[in-house]
Enzyme design. Structure first.
Site, PDB file in Angstrom:
ATOM      1  CG  ASP A 118      -4.157  -5.276  -2.610  1.00 43.33           C
ATOM      2  OD1 ASP A 118      -4.488  -5.786  -3.674  1.00 43.33           O
ATOM      3  OD2 ASP A 118      -4.975  -4.851  -1.776  1.00 43.33           O
ATOM      4  CB  SER A 125      -0.941  -0.039   1.209  1.00 47.66           C
ATOM      5  OG  SER A 125      -1.953   0.933   1.083  1.00 47.66           O
ATOM      6  CG  HIS A 165      -5.472  -3.164   1.470  1.00 54.47           C
ATOM      7  ND1 HIS A 165      -4.944  -3.002   0.210  1.00 54.47           N
ATOM      8  CD2 HIS A 165      -4.876  -2.206   2.234  1.00 54.47           C
ATOM      9  CE1 HIS A 165      -4.083  -2.009   0.203  1.00 54.47           C
ATOM     10  NE2 HIS A 165      -4.024  -1.514   1.425  1.00 54.47           N
TER      11      HIS A 165
END
Length: 472
Positions: free
Chosen positions: A214, A188, A435
């Site tokens: 991700d 992220s 996530h």
């Protein structure tokens, strides 16, 4: 069938006893926090001194055991005819791990422990500024505003990572056995930092590979408008770490209970209202003096001043909202509601009855110690777009082996889709994951990363590990 109706009813089978499914022998029906020693070998602090930043950054180390590394080196050594000794084996690469916004270095605990058991490597995970146990020095009048602990710009975060790498290379542990290069892995927000660190040339070590988990520019930029609503929907307080971990798991923030038990305490800090009131009285009685202190733990750090009435009103507003927002956030979001996580086992739900429910975790007595978020992510909103702007272009232009690890193919933007079709990077999909891919499936992610490192001859496989071919 008529003949069977006269048979006596069979006694029901006895209930199954709960079993420990964790590879570390941890009972999954427990919400107690796990210490960092369960997964990492070492925890230390690196002192960083720059003109724009000074402070102590907490980092964790996990590396392959010497006996395992020796066996792997022996297996890889070619035969030496004529009694000539084989050439020395190259030092393993440094796997440098950067966590996402709101997470901490502990989010890599389970994955690191699995990775060093598959290939010879050394993993280093650190707490980015404002996260975990890393603490910057407080500003003083003579600093002239140079020490800005709320500067979460991409350049500042990248400089922090480069400074920490320099500190590690100068330390005795690393100078005795310097790594051959660095493999940058970011999740992220950490993926944006890793990409910028590799692209900018600020990394003090040769970048052997870049792995982003991700996050892609297009979907991340689209998700920014939903971030504030998601952050506001979370409970602002937890009465205990057990209640916080239970909320983390049952809300789907992290789908793996063991990962949540070791990592989620790093998201929080302990607030003691009585100590804060005493400090307020002390500050009123005495003139303010500049203080320079380094906290030893994120959950015991003294919090910043906040208005109790505003916090209570925020809690009452949040109590009217659903614990799980109906959002499918992507990119920098901390929750992915698309994947279906099975409910807690019945025994776990029974055991949890004696603990505060995750739906009522917001009902906290403000006069008693409680846990709240370590960092207010909403205060960094002005930097969100800067983290991801131009990320796809920089990722494709990095001249190293690259891999993009995603929870869903729909997150691939146009620029990366073209690059993937041209073979500029490897893409790996981990379906049925949230996530926090590396926390939900640490063993699977470690296997993918280990196969990637072995395929590019960046690390040596251990005897019992067989690399898997690339694929989605």
């Amino acid at each position: 069938m008529k003949a069977l109706r006269g048979l006596p009813n069979r006694a029901p089978l006895p209930p199954k006893s709960p079993s420990a499914t964790s590879q570390h022998g941890v009972n999954p029906q427990c919400f107690d926090p796990l210490p960092w020693e369960t997964y990492f070998d070492k925890r230390d602090f690196a002192r960083v001194e720059r003109t724009d930043c000074s402070g102590s950054f907490c980092y964790y180390v996990k590396e392959t055991q010497p006996e395992d590394a020796a066996n792997a080196a022996h297996n890889d050594m070619p035969a030496s005819p004529g009694g000539i000794s084989a050439p020395p084996v190259q030092s393993p690469p440094l796997v440098f791990l950067l966590h996402g916004g709101g997470f901490s270095g502990l989010s890599w605990a389970a994955m690191s422990a699995s990775l060093v058991g598959k290939v010879v490597c050394r993993c280093v995970s650190f707490d980015i500024r404002g996260h975990g146990d890393s603490v910057l020095d407080e500003k003083s009048p003579e600093d002239d505003g140079r020490h800005n602990d709320m500067d979460f710009s991409l350049d500042a975060l990248t400089n922090d990572a480069a400074s920490l790498l320099n500190c590690l290379l100068e330390s005795s542990d690393f100078s005795a056995n310097p790594p051959s290069g660095v493999v940058l892995i970011g999740h992220s927000m950490g993926g944006a930092i890793a990409t910028h660190l590799a692209y900018s040339g600020l990394c003090p070590l040769p970048v052997c590979a870049l792995v982003v988990i991700d996050v892609v520019e297009g979907s991340a930029m689209e998700a920014l408008s939903s971030m504030r609503g998601y952050l506001a929907s979370r409970p602002s307080r937890f009465p205990s770490l057990q209640a916080a971990i239970q909320w983390c798991y049952r809300s789907g923030t992290v789908h793996n209970l063991d990962s949540a038990r070791v990592s989620f305490p790093g998201h929080l800090k302990l607030v003691n209202p009585s100590e804060r009131q005493q400090q307020k009285q002390k500050d009123q009685e005495e003139p303010k003096q500049p203080r320079h202190s380094v906290a030893s733990s994120a959950i015991t750090e003294e919090p910043e001043e906040e208005d109790e009435e505003q916090a209570d009103s925020a809690d009452s507003m949040q109590s009217k909202q659903l614990s799980l927002p109906g959002l499918s956030l992507r990119g920098p979001a901390l929750l992915n509601s698309r994947s279906n996580k099975p409910p807690l086992p019945m025994a776990a739900a029974t055991a949890a009855d004696n603990r505060p429910s995750y739906r009522s975790a917001q009902q906290v007595d403000p006069t008693q110690p409680y846990y709240t978020w370590r960092i207010d992510l909403s205060s960094t909103e002005s930097h969100w777009s800067g983290w991801f702007h131009g990320m796809s272009r920089k990722f494709l232009e990095v001249p190293a082996a690259k891999m993009l690890l995603l929870a869903g193919v729909d997150r691939l933007d146009r620029e990366l889709t073209v690059g993937q079709m041209q073979g500029k990077f490897q893409m790996q999909l981990l379906h049925r994951s949230g996530h926090a891919v590396h926390e939900d499936h640490p063993e699977h992610v470690a296997e993918v990363l280990a196969s990637f490192l072995v395929r590019h001859k960046l690390a040596r496989a251990l005897a019992d590990f067989h690399p898997a071919p690339p694929g989605c």
